[in-house]
Design a protein around this motif. Structure first.
Motif, short mmCIF file in Angstrom:
data_model
loop_
_atom_site.label_atom_id
_atom_site.label_comp_id
_atom_site.label_asym_id
_atom_site.label_seq_id
_atom_site.Cartn_x
_atom_site.Cartn_y
_atom_site.Cartn_z
N CYS A 98 39.43 25.93 38.54
CA CYS A 98 37.72 26.05 38.21
C CYS A 98 37.51 26.10 36.59
O CYS A 98 36.60 26.33 36.04
CB CYS A 98 37.21 27.44 38.63
SG CYS A 98 38.02 28.70 38.16
N GLY A 99 38.55 25.54 35.84
CA GLY A 99 38.57 25.37 34.41
C GLY A 99 37.50 24.12 34.09
O GLY A 99 37.01 23.44 34.98
N SER A 124 43.75 35.49 40.03
CA SER A 124 43.84 36.88 40.43
C SER A 124 42.89 37.36 41.31
O SER A 124 43.37 38.09 42.36
CB SER A 124 44.05 37.66 39.12
OG SER A 124 42.55 37.67 38.43
N GLU A 125 42.01 36.87 41.32
CA GLU A 125 40.61 37.49 42.44
C GLU A 125 40.82 36.84 43.74
O GLU A 125 40.44 37.44 44.87
CB GLU A 125 39.38 37.09 41.98
CG GLU A 125 39.18 35.67 41.77
CD GLU A 125 37.83 35.04 40.83
OE1 GLU A 125 37.31 34.29 41.33
OE2 GLU A 125 37.82 35.99 39.91
N GLU A 126 42.10 35.89 44.00
CA GLU A 126 42.11 35.44 45.22
C GLU A 126 43.55 36.21 45.60
O GLU A 126 43.87 35.83 46.94
CB GLU A 126 42.38 34.02 45.43
CG GLU A 126 40.92 33.26 45.35
CD GLU A 126 40.17 33.08 46.22
OE1 GLU A 126 40.72 33.03 47.59
OE2 GLU A 126 38.86 33.36 46.45
N GLN A 127 44.14 36.95 45.06
CA GLN A 127 45.37 37.51 45.44
C GLN A 127 45.11 38.62 46.55
O GLN A 127 44.14 39.24 46.33
CB GLN A 127 46.02 38.16 44.23
CG GLN A 127 46.66 37.25 42.96
CD GLN A 127 47.93 36.51 43.40
OE1 GLN A 127 48.49 37.00 44.61
NE2 GLN A 127 47.99 35.11 43.40
N THR A 144 32.29 36.35 41.27
CA THR A 144 33.89 36.25 40.58
C THR A 144 33.86 34.96 40.08
O THR A 144 33.03 34.07 40.18
CB THR A 144 34.94 36.21 41.95
OG1 THR A 144 34.41 35.19 42.92
CG2 THR A 144 34.96 37.95 42.48
N ILE A 145 35.08 34.53 39.28
CA ILE A 145 34.90 33.42 38.26
C ILE A 145 35.07 32.01 39.31
O ILE A 145 34.27 31.23 38.86
CB ILE A 145 36.28 33.63 37.59
CG1 ILE A 145 36.09 34.68 36.43
CG2 ILE A 145 36.65 32.16 36.95
CD1 ILE A 145 37.56 34.94 35.71
N VAL A 146 35.79 32.20 40.37
CA VAL A 146 35.65 31.05 41.21
C VAL A 146 34.29 30.67 41.69
O VAL A 146 34.18 29.47 41.58
CB VAL A 146 36.84 31.16 42.19
CG1 VAL A 146 36.80 30.00 43.14
CG2 VAL A 146 38.23 31.32 41.99
N VAL A 147 33.59 31.61 42.12
CA VAL A 147 32.29 31.21 42.64
C VAL A 147 31.29 30.74 41.55
O VAL A 147 30.42 29.93 41.71
CB VAL A 147 31.93 32.26 43.64
CG1 VAL A 147 30.50 31.92 44.23
CG2 VAL A 147 32.94 32.64 44.78
N ARG A 148 31.42 31.76 40.78
CA ARG A 148 30.42 31.66 39.60
C ARG A 148 30.54 30.33 38.79
O ARG A 148 29.83 29.34 38.44
CB ARG A 148 30.59 32.47 38.46
CG ARG A 148 30.05 33.81 38.95
CD ARG A 148 29.82 34.83 37.73
NE ARG A 148 31.13 35.16 37.20
CZ ARG A 148 31.47 35.07 35.85
NH1 ARG A 148 30.94 34.01 35.22
NH2 ARG A 148 32.62 35.42 35.59
N LEU A 172 36.53 32.26 50.46
CA LEU A 172 36.08 32.35 51.89
C LEU A 172 34.91 33.00 52.19
O LEU A 172 34.16 32.67 53.23
CB LEU A 172 37.37 33.02 52.55
CG LEU A 172 38.51 32.23 52.56
CD1 LEU A 172 39.82 33.19 52.92
CD2 LEU A 172 38.49 31.20 53.57
N CYS A 173 34.36 33.70 51.32
CA CYS A 173 33.33 34.80 51.88
C CYS A 173 32.19 34.90 50.48
O CYS A 173 31.18 35.63 50.81
CB CYS A 173 33.83 36.07 51.99
SG CYS A 173 34.88 36.42 53.46
N GLY A 174 32.58 34.55 49.48
CA GLY A 174 31.47 34.53 48.41
C GLY A 174 30.57 33.30 48.25
O GLY A 174 29.24 33.34 47.93
N PHE A 175 30.97 32.12 48.46
CA PHE A 175 30.11 30.95 48.24
C PHE A 175 28.91 30.96 49.19
O PHE A 175 27.76 30.39 48.90
CB PHE A 175 30.88 29.51 48.56
CG PHE A 175 32.00 29.13 47.52
CD1 PHE A 175 31.29 28.68 46.47
CD2 PHE A 175 33.23 29.48 47.49
CE1 PHE A 175 32.24 28.24 45.20
CE2 PHE A 175 34.07 28.98 46.68
CZ PHE A 175 33.63 28.50 45.48
#
Length: 420
Positions: A98-99, A124-127, A144-148, A172-175
């Protein structure tokens, strides 16, 4: 819409950027960097193909391995090539999640083009440790970073990762908190089949439980035994070893050390309690096998010494299990009987899988290692239903709500669909 969740039929995707979370987690040969199985990849092809053919700008999000499955922790580069081969269409890949490079690549996508981002668990937030320790709500996961970073690039989120639906992670649950949401074709198929099957399974109903992932297995065992769904539970792998320890049996010092050092000691008490309540329906091995100096040897339980290191069930156990499978009407399978990848340690898994293939029962096999074993022994086409999920399948059978299902329902209710 099915089960309160949008399907692909509820959206027009032409010209839309779609983030599709898939599960293509497969065993990796770390020496060659190649996949040892492609079953899960092939299973998600219909959803990817449909979205691409309908003109979606398709972004694929997936994981490979984890912090507790480090031998399979790897880049998704080889997966992109396998997907391209199965789709007969190029699947672009970028070694970024997501960079800035990934964001630009997404913005440059044309209609029908497909981009696979790198292993989302590099974040790390997916760990697993992040999931278990912080236990973020779905609203918090959306921050979290991935979703944002990824959500603003997309119009629709599709979850086709039923195999990972038991995980409570941002991808899996944030989007679902910030984007219109639907389940993919594979997710839809697996959810429908398992729902129908569990409402009224034919008896005798047998559960074959092995492998090394046991946390949800104990939860599921209690549920299906107490509800009268399971007539037999046949244990192998780590589950069998834990039950044997609970019964005061010797399994070998190395096997016992593994249980203790891996944090599974708490399940010994749970196994003892389960066995006390349901001893007539829980079967444990009567003999075990080890490999010393490249030679397989077997021993009855009473003859096992502290130096013994179990890698498989023995032949007498395999014969007992196959006879029960032969007389069953429904068979659920999750996890091999031993280290079937190792020469000399595959006998139990081979015999049990052959019995499943020859059975007249309705057979359901789930989990990566179970699917890999089915492919290895050429019995895949003789199994009635191959479920890509392992932990998800067990969690579903336990009657517990899958986090991804909960999130998808919430997303459907929150954003609706283009036709609703």
């Amino acid at each position: 819409m099915k089960f309160g969740i949008n399907t692909l039929d509820d959206f027009k995707v032409n010209g839309k950027t779609v983030i599709c979370r898939i599960d293509i987690n497969q065993p990796i040969d770390r020496e060659t960097g190649k996949l040892r199985d492609t079953s899960r990849i092939m299973a998600c092809v219909p959803t990817i193909e449909e979205l691409s053919e309908k003109g979606a700008k398709l972004v694929l999000l997936a994981h490979q391995g984890s912090d507790i499955e480090y031998e399979n922790f790897w880049t998704l580069m080889p997966h992109a090539q396998v997907l391209s081969d199965h789709l007969n269409k190029k699947v672009d890949f970028i070694p970024d999640v997501c960079g800035p490079a990934a964001i630009q690549k997404i913005k440059d996508l044309g209609n029908g083009e497909i981009l696979l981002l790198d292993n989302v668990r590099f974040m790390s937030e997916e760990q697993t440790i992040f999931e278990r320790q912080l236990k973020l709500s779905h609203e918090e996961q959306a921050k979290t970073i991935v979703v944002r970073r990824l959500a603003p690039t997309a119009d629709i989120y599709v979850c086709d990762a039923f195999a990972a639906a038991h995980r409570d992670q941002p991808s899996l649950c944030g989007f679902e908190e910030v984007l219109p949401t639907a389940m993919g074709r594979l997710f839809e198929k697996e959810y429908c089949i398992l729902s129908e099957l569990m409402q009224n399974p034919k008896h005798p109903c047998t559960f074959v439980l092995g492998g090394a992932k046991i946390a949800d297995a104990f939860l599921m065992m209690n549920s299906v035994l107490a509800a009268g769904v399971a007539d037999h539970i046949l244990t192998g792998g780590l589950a069998a070893n834990i039950f044997l320890v609970a019964l005061g049996k010797e399994i070998g010092r190395e096997s016992l050390d593994f249980i203790r050092t891996s944090g599974y000691e708490e399940y010994i008490a749970k196994a003892k309690e389960l066995y006390e309540r349901f001893s007539d329906r829980i079967l444990v091995p009567v003999d075990l096998a080890q490999i010393r100096e490249n030679t397989r040897s077997e021993a009855k339980l009473n003859d096992i010494t502290a130096k013994f290191f179990a890698v498989d069930i023995g032949k007498d156990t395999a014969e007992l299990y196959t006879s029960i499978i032969a007389s069953s009407e429904t068979v659920f399978v999750n996890g091999p009987m031993g280290k079937f990848e190792t020469e000399g340690a595959e006998y139990g898994t081979l015999k049990v899988w052959q019995a499943i293939a020859e059975s007249k029962a309705f057979t359901v096999v789930g989990g990566g290692d179970s699917i890999t074993a089915a492919a290895k022994y050429n019995v895949t086409d003789k199994i009635d239903y191959i479920c890509t999920g392992g932990g998800a399948l067990i969690r579903f059978l336990s009657g517990k709500m899958l986090p991804a299902v909960e999130a998808l329902r919430h997303g459907t209710e929150k954003f609706g669909s283009q036709f609703g």
